[in-house]
Design a protein around this motif. Structure first.
Motif, PDB file in Angstrom:
ATOM      1  N   PHE A 235       0.867  -1.176   0.000  1.00  6.17           N
ATOM      2  CA  PHE A 235       0.000   0.000   0.000  1.00  6.17           C
ATOM      3  C   PHE A 235       0.905   1.228   0.000  1.00  6.17           C
ATOM      4  O   PHE A 235       1.915   1.256   0.692  1.00  6.17           O
ATOM      5  CB  PHE A 235      -0.884  -0.009   1.248  1.00  6.17           C
ATOM      6  N   ILE A 236       0.557   2.229  -0.784  1.00  6.14           N
ATOM      7  CA  ILE A 236       1.396   3.421  -0.916  1.00  6.14           C
ATOM      8  C   ILE A 236       0.675   4.629  -0.349  1.00  6.14           C
ATOM      9  O   ILE A 236      -0.415   4.972  -0.778  1.00  6.14           O
ATOM     10  CB  ILE A 236       1.762   3.660  -2.390  1.00  6.14           C
ATOM     11  N   ASP A 237       1.296   5.266   0.642  1.00  4.12           N
ATOM     12  CA  ASP A 237       0.769   6.506   1.214  1.00  4.12           C
ATOM     13  C   ASP A 237       1.469   7.647   0.477  1.00  4.12           C
ATOM     14  O   ASP A 237       2.590   8.022   0.797  1.00  4.12           O
ATOM     15  CB  ASP A 237       1.054   6.567   2.712  1.00  4.12           C
ATOM     16  N   PHE A 238       0.785   8.184  -0.526  1.00  2.91           N
ATOM     17  CA  PHE A 238       1.384   9.208  -1.380  1.00  2.91           C
ATOM     18  C   PHE A 238       1.801  10.452  -0.595  1.00  2.91           C
ATOM     19  O   PHE A 238       2.724  11.151  -0.983  1.00  2.91           O
ATOM     20  CB  PHE A 238       0.429   9.598  -2.507  1.00  2.91           C
ATOM     21  N   SER A 239       1.127  10.734   0.499  1.00  2.83           N
ATOM     22  CA  SER A 239       1.452  11.932   1.279  1.00  2.83           C
ATOM     23  C   SER A 239       2.807  11.828   1.968  1.00  2.83           C
ATOM     24  O   SER A 239       3.374  12.831   2.372  1.00  2.83           O
ATOM     25  CB  SER A 239       0.358  12.211   2.318  1.00  2.83           C
ATOM     26  N   LYS A 240       3.335  10.616   2.099  1.00  2.00           N
ATOM     27  CA  LYS A 240       4.619  10.420   2.774  1.00  2.00           C
ATOM     28  C   LYS A 240       5.799  10.260   1.813  1.00  2.00           C
ATOM     29  O   LYS A 240       6.946  10.321   2.230  1.00  2.00           O
ATOM     30  CB  LYS A 240       4.557   9.198   3.685  1.00  2.00           C
ATOM     31  N   CYS A 241       5.533  10.025   0.544  1.00  4.44           N
ATOM     32  CA  CYS A 241       6.604   9.789  -0.431  1.00  4.44           C
ATOM     33  C   CYS A 241       7.378  11.076  -0.674  1.00  4.44           C
ATOM     34  O   CYS A 241       6.793  12.117  -0.967  1.00  4.44           O
ATOM     35  CB  CYS A 241       6.028   9.259  -1.741  1.00  4.44           C
TER      36      CYS A 241
END
Length: 166
Positions: free
Chosen positions: A7-13
């Motif tokens: 799962f990718i948390d875009f806000s943390k990338c």
């Protein structure tokens, strides 16, 4: 069967590309995850979603694509004929043709690492924890609970702020 995925948390990338390097290290120079900058506002990693109803598995004429016990979509290279069908039907355009071996390649969620009880290399390497590995439904449930908690906190804070000058 619980379907595990990244799962990718875009806000943390932060677009550091550590996930790409880790994937290349684990897969002989091939990275099956790519980081993109979106309209100079956000970075996002793009990788195989190991879809519940994976069109790549359904369309493969040689059954080279299959699921393991965790629900990850894997490729049996000895069965692959490089027909490109999986790459054509993938909504994310993930499977790629290995031009040297003339077979498709895709993320296997680091099957060799998972067999040893380790996380996929991209997840383990991510410095901001933007990548999370686990049961898709559990991850979504936790994200919803966290969002609800934040919403309640914001509502409580808003109740304490006096409205002046209205």
């Amino acid at each position: 069967m619980a379907r595990k995925t990244v799962f990718i948390d875009f806000s943390k990338c932060i677009e550091c590309r550590a996930c790409e390097v880790a994937c290349e290290r684990e897969h002989s120079g091939m990275s099956f995850i790519s980081v993109f900058e979106w309209q100079e506002m956000a970075a996002m990693a793009l990788n195989c979603r190991h879809c519940e109803k994976a069109p790549c598995v359904e369309v493969c004429p040689t059954n080279a694509l299959y699921r393991d016990k965790d629900g990850a979509v894997l490729l049996a290279p000895q069965k692959c004929i490089g027909c490109l069908m999986c790459g054509i039907v993938c909504p994310f355009g993930i499977p790629e043709l290995d031009l040297i071996n003339k077979i498709m390649g895709k993320c296997d969620l680091c099957a060799h690492r998972r067999a040893e009880g380790k996380l996929p290399a991209c997840v383990e390497t991510c410095p901001t924890d933007a990548l999370i590995y686990g049961d898709f439904n559990e991850i979504v449930k936790k994200r919803r609970e966290k969002f609800t908690e934040k919403t309640i906190e914001l509502a409580k804070t808003a109740e304490r702020i006096p409205l002046t000058g209205v």
